[in-house]
Design a protein around this motif. Structure first.
Motif, PDB file in Angstrom:
ATOM      1  N   UNK A  43       0.777  -1.234   0.000  1.00 48.38           N
ATOM      2  CA  UNK A  43       0.000   0.000   0.000  1.00 48.38           C
ATOM      3  C   UNK A  43       0.811   1.287   0.000  1.00 48.38           C
ATOM      4  N   UNK A  44       2.104   1.201  -0.280  1.00 45.84           N
ATOM      5  CA  UNK A  44       2.960   2.383  -0.241  1.00 45.84           C
ATOM      6  C   UNK A  44       3.100   3.100  -1.577  1.00 45.84           C
ATOM      7  N   UNK A  45       2.627   2.498  -2.671  1.00 41.42           N
ATOM      8  CA  UNK A  45       2.826   3.087  -3.992  1.00 41.42           C
ATOM      9  C   UNK A  45       1.486   3.388  -4.645  1.00 41.42           C
ATOM     10  N   UNK A  46       1.345   4.625  -5.110  1.00 38.39           N
ATOM     11  CA  UNK A  46       0.150   5.085  -5.814  1.00 38.39           C
ATOM     12  C   UNK A  46       0.266   4.808  -7.314  1.00 38.39           C
ATOM     13  N   UNK A  47       1.463   5.056  -7.878  1.00 37.69           N
ATOM     14  CA  UNK A  47       1.703   4.849  -9.309  1.00 37.69           C
ATOM     15  C   UNK A  47       3.195   4.688  -9.534  1.00 37.69           C
ATOM     16  N   UNK A  48       3.537   4.027 -10.652  1.00 36.14           N
ATOM     17  CA  UNK A  48       4.943   3.832 -10.981  1.00 36.14           C
ATOM     18  C   UNK A  48       5.082   3.584 -12.472  1.00 36.14           C
ATOM     19  N   UNK A  49       6.259   3.933 -13.004  1.00 35.11           N
ATOM     20  CA  UNK A  49       6.508   3.668 -14.418  1.00 35.11           C
ATOM     21  C   UNK A  49       7.821   4.265 -14.881  1.00 35.11           C
ATOM     22  N   UNK A  50       8.235   3.829 -16.063  1.00 37.58           N
ATOM     23  CA  UNK A  50       9.487   4.313 -16.632  1.00 37.58           C
ATOM     24  C   UNK A  50       9.205   5.419 -17.645  1.00 37.58           C
ATOM     25  N   UNK A  51      10.219   6.222 -17.911  1.00 36.41           N
ATOM     26  CA  UNK A  51      10.115   7.232 -18.957  1.00 36.41           C
ATOM     27  C   UNK A  51      10.457   6.556 -20.284  1.00 36.41           C
ATOM     28  N   UNK A  52       9.662   6.799 -21.290  1.00 32.53           N
ATOM     29  CA  UNK A  52       9.848   6.110 -22.572  1.00 32.53           C
ATOM     30  C   UNK A  52      11.116   6.536 -23.299  1.00 32.53           C
ATOM     31  N   UNK A  53      11.701   7.648 -22.899  1.00 32.08           N
ATOM     32  CA  UNK A  53      12.946   8.088 -23.548  1.00 32.08           C
ATOM     33  C   UNK A  53      14.192   7.474 -22.904  1.00 32.08           C
ATOM     34  N   UNK A  54      14.010   6.609 -21.904  1.00 32.05           N
ATOM     35  CA  UNK A  54      15.131   5.939 -21.264  1.00 32.05           C
ATOM     36  C   UNK A  54      15.839   6.754 -20.201  1.00 32.05           C
ATOM     37  N   UNK A  55      15.283   7.903 -19.839  1.00 25.01           N
ATOM     38  CA  UNK A  55      15.935   8.796 -18.877  1.00 25.01           C
ATOM     39  C   UNK A  55      15.798   8.335 -17.430  1.00 25.01           C
ATOM     40  N   UNK A  56      14.966   7.342 -17.174  1.00 29.34           N
ATOM     41  CA  UNK A  56      14.753   6.882 -15.803  1.00 29.34           C
ATOM     42  C   UNK A  56      13.295   6.547 -15.582  1.00 29.34           C
ATOM     43  N   UNK A  57      12.816   6.849 -14.370  1.00 31.39           N
ATOM     44  CA  UNK A  57      11.433   6.522 -14.049  1.00 31.39           C
ATOM     45  C   UNK A  57      10.882   7.392 -12.935  1.00 31.39           C
ATOM     46  N   UNK A  58       9.618   7.154 -12.605  1.00 33.07           N
ATOM     47  CA  UNK A  58       8.903   7.914 -11.592  1.00 33.07           C
ATOM     48  C   UNK A  58       8.102   6.952 -10.738  1.00 33.07           C
ATOM     49  N   UNK A  59       8.174   7.144  -9.430  1.00 41.52           N
ATOM     50  CA  UNK A  59       7.339   6.390  -8.488  1.00 41.52           C
ATOM     51  C   UNK A  59       6.644   7.416  -7.615  1.00 41.52           C
ATOM     52  N   UNK A  60       5.343   7.263  -7.448  1.00 39.50           N
ATOM     53  CA  UNK A  60       4.601   8.124  -6.529  1.00 39.50           C
ATOM     54  C   UNK A  60       4.230   7.275  -5.316  1.00 39.50           C
ATOM     55  N   UNK A  61       4.880   7.597  -4.218  1.00 41.81           N
ATOM     56  CA  UNK A  61       4.650   6.893  -2.957  1.00 41.81           C
ATOM     57  C   UNK A  61       3.540   7.596  -2.176  1.00 41.81           C
ATOM     58  N   UNK A  62       2.823   6.836  -1.372  1.00 48.22           N
ATOM     59  CA  UNK A  62       1.834   7.395  -0.454  1.00 48.22           C
ATOM     60  C   UNK A  62       2.187   6.924   0.952  1.00 48.22           C
ATOM     61  N   UNK A  63       2.685   7.871   1.742  1.00 45.92           N
ATOM     62  CA  UNK A  63       3.125   7.595   3.112  1.00 45.92           C
ATOM     63  C   UNK A  63       2.766   8.804   3.977  1.00 45.92           C
ATOM     64  N   UNK A  64       3.014   8.681   5.270  1.00 43.78           N
ATOM     65  CA  UNK A  64       2.674   9.772   6.186  1.00 43.78           C
ATOM     66  C   UNK A  64       3.728  10.867   6.270  1.00 43.78           C
ATOM     67  N   UNK A  65       4.992  10.495   6.178  1.00 44.99           N
ATOM     68  CA  UNK A  65       6.074  11.453   6.427  1.00 44.99           C
ATOM     69  C   UNK A  65       7.192  11.330   5.399  1.00 44.99           C
ATOM     70  N   UNK A  66       7.909  12.423   5.193  1.00 48.71           N
ATOM     71  CA  UNK A  66       9.044  12.443   4.279  1.00 48.71           C
ATOM     72  C   UNK A  66      10.071  11.374   4.652  1.00 48.71           C
TER      73      UNK A  66
END
Length: 86
Positions: free
Chosen positions: A34-57
């Motif tokens: 339950x810690x991840x809202x969304x995730x995926x890679x960048x199609x240009x190969x530059x890396x990826x993005x993960x959107x976490x859902x948690x209480x604190x930094x």
């Protein structure tokens, strides 16, 4: 609950290939918990993005630092608190 967008820019393409399955398994485990809202890679190969859902930094920082891509030096990371608008 807060949302944090984590950018995972490419540092080492070979290490990214080598540790890809470990990274995917790690993210799937965190998504199932339950810690991840969304995730995926960048199609240009530059890396990826993960959107976490948690209480604190500190929680998201700990999760990101345990990601095999980060541990193995395949990716760097940036963490930004994200305000989702519907």
């Amino acid at each position: 609950m807060k949302y944090y967008a984590v950018l995972l820019p490419m540092k080492d393409e070979e290490k990214s290939k080598q540790y890809r399955q470990d990274h995917i398994d790690y993210l799937n485990e965190k998504a199932d918990a339950g810690f991840i809202f969304a995730k995926g890679r960048f199609t240009d190969g530059a890396g990826g993005l993960v959107i976490y859902q948690v209480d604190e930094f500190s929680q998201v920082e700990e999760l990101v630092k345990q990601d095999p891509y980060v541990v193995q030096g395949a990716r760097s990371f940036e963490i930004h608190e994200w305000e989702m608008k519907r």
